[in-house]
Scaffold this active site. Structure first.
Site, PDB file in Angstrom:
ATOM      1  N   GLY A  71      51.410  30.787  51.911  1.00 44.48           N
ATOM      2  CA  GLY A  71      52.435  30.691  51.412  1.00 44.48           C
ATOM      3  C   GLY A  71      53.441  31.643  51.024  1.00 44.48           C
ATOM      4  CB  SER A 198      49.592  27.993  50.300  1.00 46.83           C
ATOM      5  OG  SER A 198      48.651  28.466  50.218  1.00 46.83           O
ATOM      6  CG  HIS A 200      44.839  29.360  48.998  1.00 44.42           C
ATOM      7  ND1 HIS A 200      44.658  29.693  47.765  1.00 44.42           N
ATOM      8  CD2 HIS A 200      46.081  29.816  49.107  1.00 44.42           C
ATOM      9  CE1 HIS A 200      45.409  30.553  47.219  1.00 44.42           C
ATOM     10  NE2 HIS A 200      46.461  30.404  48.165  1.00 44.42           N
ATOM     11  CB  THR A 236      46.152  35.022  68.775  1.00 46.46           C
ATOM     12  OG1 THR A 236      46.530  35.821  69.983  1.00 46.46           O
ATOM     13  CG2 THR A 236      45.153  34.081  69.280  1.00 46.46           C
ATOM     14  CB  CYS A 324      46.381  42.629  32.463  1.00 39.20           C
ATOM     15  SG  CYS A 324      45.979  44.052  31.348  1.00 39.20           S
TER      16      CYS A 324
HETATM   17  N1  PLP Z   1      54.401  29.951  45.563  1.00 47.19           N
HETATM   18  C1  PLP Z   1      53.643  29.493  44.702  1.00 47.19           C
HETATM   19  C2  PLP Z   1      54.395  28.302  43.428  1.00 47.19           C
HETATM   20  C3  PLP Z   1      52.436  29.558  44.132  1.00 47.19           C
HETATM   21  O1  PLP Z   1      51.645  29.146  43.392  1.00 47.19           O
HETATM   22  C4  PLP Z   1      51.492  30.659  45.103  1.00 47.19           C
HETATM   23  C5  PLP Z   1      50.347  31.099  45.107  1.00 47.19           C
HETATM   24  O2  PLP Z   1      49.833  30.882  43.711  1.00 47.19           O
HETATM   25  C6  PLP Z   1      52.191  31.167  46.131  1.00 47.19           C
HETATM   26  C7  PLP Z   1      53.636  30.940  46.527  1.00 47.19           C
HETATM   27  C8  PLP Z   1      51.759  32.188  47.168  1.00 47.19           C
HETATM   28  O3  PLP Z   1      50.748  31.568  48.114  1.00 47.19           O
HETATM   29  P1  PLP Z   1      49.678  32.247  48.910  1.00 47.19           P
HETATM   30  O4  PLP Z   1      48.549  32.549  48.114  1.00 47.19           O
HETATM   31  O5  PLP Z   1      49.211  31.319  50.048  1.00 47.19           O
HETATM   32  O6  PLP Z   1      50.339  33.451  49.303  1.00 47.19           O
END
Ligand code: PLP
Length: 385
Positions: A71, A198, A200, A236, A324
């Site tokens: 992301g 993203s 994951h 790739t 933190c």
């Molecule tokens: N944008 C938002 C709103 C997210 O919650 C996150 C990840 O927590 C990201 C971007 C970043 O995604 P990635 O962990 O795949 O780089």
């Protein structure tokens, strides 16, 4: 001890169906999709299928999808592309509650000479669209506003925002990392130029993402090299992960009603169970427009980290609303922007569910959680005046 995983906005379990789909592409079908031989070619067609699946969940055309590594890369690519394609425009509009993938890049760009306007939010995390209207000028290269907030789950009115931004002739990017797979998205109806997602966060593995770029939107690649992704993102392809992302989108698209109904019901059961038995709590975020899986609750007079530690002893995983930094536990930038009072903001916990959670897990948390807060409050140096 069984793990009860309520931290799905941080990352999600890979769906076994997704894992099964990607597995053959490690040891058996390991060809390079750019190769001329059929062994690579069959991998290429699977990537084409993955692209179609990602496009389908967005209401997009497959040619509008670029695979990336995450992301963050998608956000960075969109923002940098918008600036590079309009070198005369030096202004960016975003919000105070974006993910660091957008915020820290924007702050970096300020050091490089760009001007930044960060829109504020009210106590429910909502934007003032008049503030957006007056922020956009002829010098604005890009407006970047997230679809849904990762900490509170607040969903911004992206359709209305996109129409406002486009009526001013400005490019619009949305970080939809937390929205895709949880709520319906139809880019046939919503005129965004760029959208980041993203893998994951929607039950695909870590290390894969995608960027939607609307047809005819000017585009400048971030990673330059080979001709992959039609020269829009060189390198790739991460074949198994891309195939996994495609499958995850397919499963999410088909099961959207599970998020809307079952996950929402579990989230509400958890939230109501906790706030009904723990006094001095606030639910953070826009309750009328919120992701179905997210509940962010502040508990007065306790530290979020202490709550997390005691939950951890019971195998319950969640997140706190603090970061933190330099040894001090600062409330998160999102809760600060919402003006959550200090004595509450410090004790904020984000619960984020998924379709893999069960009623039994939620009932366990609802039973075990209130004594944690009682115990911590009994030790707290703060008291009600
Ligand atoms: N944008 C938002 C709103 C997210 O919650 C996150 C990840 O927590 C990201 C971007 C970043 O995604 P990635 O962990 O795949 O780089």
């Amino acid at each position: 001890m069984k793990t009860i995983y309520l931290d799905n906005n941080a990352t999600t379990r890979v769906d076994p169906r997704v894992f099964e789909e990607m597995q053959p592409y490690f040891c058996d079908l390991y060809g390079n999709p750019s190769s001329m031989h059929a062994f690579g070619g069959q991998v290429g067609s699977k990537i084409t299928e993955a692209r179609e699946r990602v496009a389908a969940i967005l209401g997009a055309d497959p040619t509008e999808i670029i695979f990336t590594s995450c992301g963050t890369e998608s956000d960075n690519t969109a923002i940098r592309s918008a600036l590079e394609s309009q070198p005369d425009r030096k202004h960016i509009v975003t919000t105070k509650v974006e993910h660091p993938a957008v915020l820290n890049l924007c702050k970096h760009l300020v050091k490089k000479g760009y001007h930044l306007t960060q829109l504020g939010v009210d106590e429910n995390g909502r934007l003032d669209l008049d503030e957006l209207r007056s922020a956009v000028t002829d010098n604005t290269a890009l407006v970047s506003i997230m679809w849904a907030n990762n900490e509170t789950g607040t969903i911004f009115p992206i359709e209305e925002i996109a129409h406002i931004v486009k009526s001013r002739g400005t490019l619009f990017h949305t970080d939809a990392v937390q929205a895709v797979g949880k709520i319906e998205i139809d880019l046939n109806k919503i005129p965004v130029d760029f959208l980041a997602l993203s893998g994951h966060k929607l039950h695909a593995p870590k290390g894969v993402g995608a960027l939607y770029v609307r047809k005819r939107t000017p585009f400048r690649p971030f990673i330059i090299g080979g001709h992959q992704e039609r020269s829009r993102r060189a390198g790739t392809e991460a074949v198994p992960s891309i195939i996994a992302l495609g499958k995850a989108c397919d499963v999410a698209f088909e099961n959207m009603s599970i998020e809307q109904n079952e996950v929402r019901e579990l989230r509400d059961r958890l939230e109501q169970g906790i706030i009904n038995s723990v006094p001095l709590t606030i639910v953070n975020g826009d309750e009328s427009s919120r992701l179905p899986n997210t509940s962010n609750i502040s508990f007065k007079f306790v530290e979020g980290e202490a709550i997390l530690l005691l939950m951890n002893e019971l195998g319950i995983c969640a997140s706190s609303g603090s970061a933190c930094t330099s040894g001090s536990l600062e409330p998160s930038h999102v809760l600060r922007a919402m003006g959550v009072p200090f004595t509450f903001a410090h004790g904020s916990i984000r619960f984020s569910l998924s379709r893999f959670n069960t009623k039994e897990e939620i009932d366990f948390v609802v039973k075990e959680f209130p004594p944690i807060i009682e115990r911590l409050r009994a030790m707290s140096p703060y008291t009600e005046e």
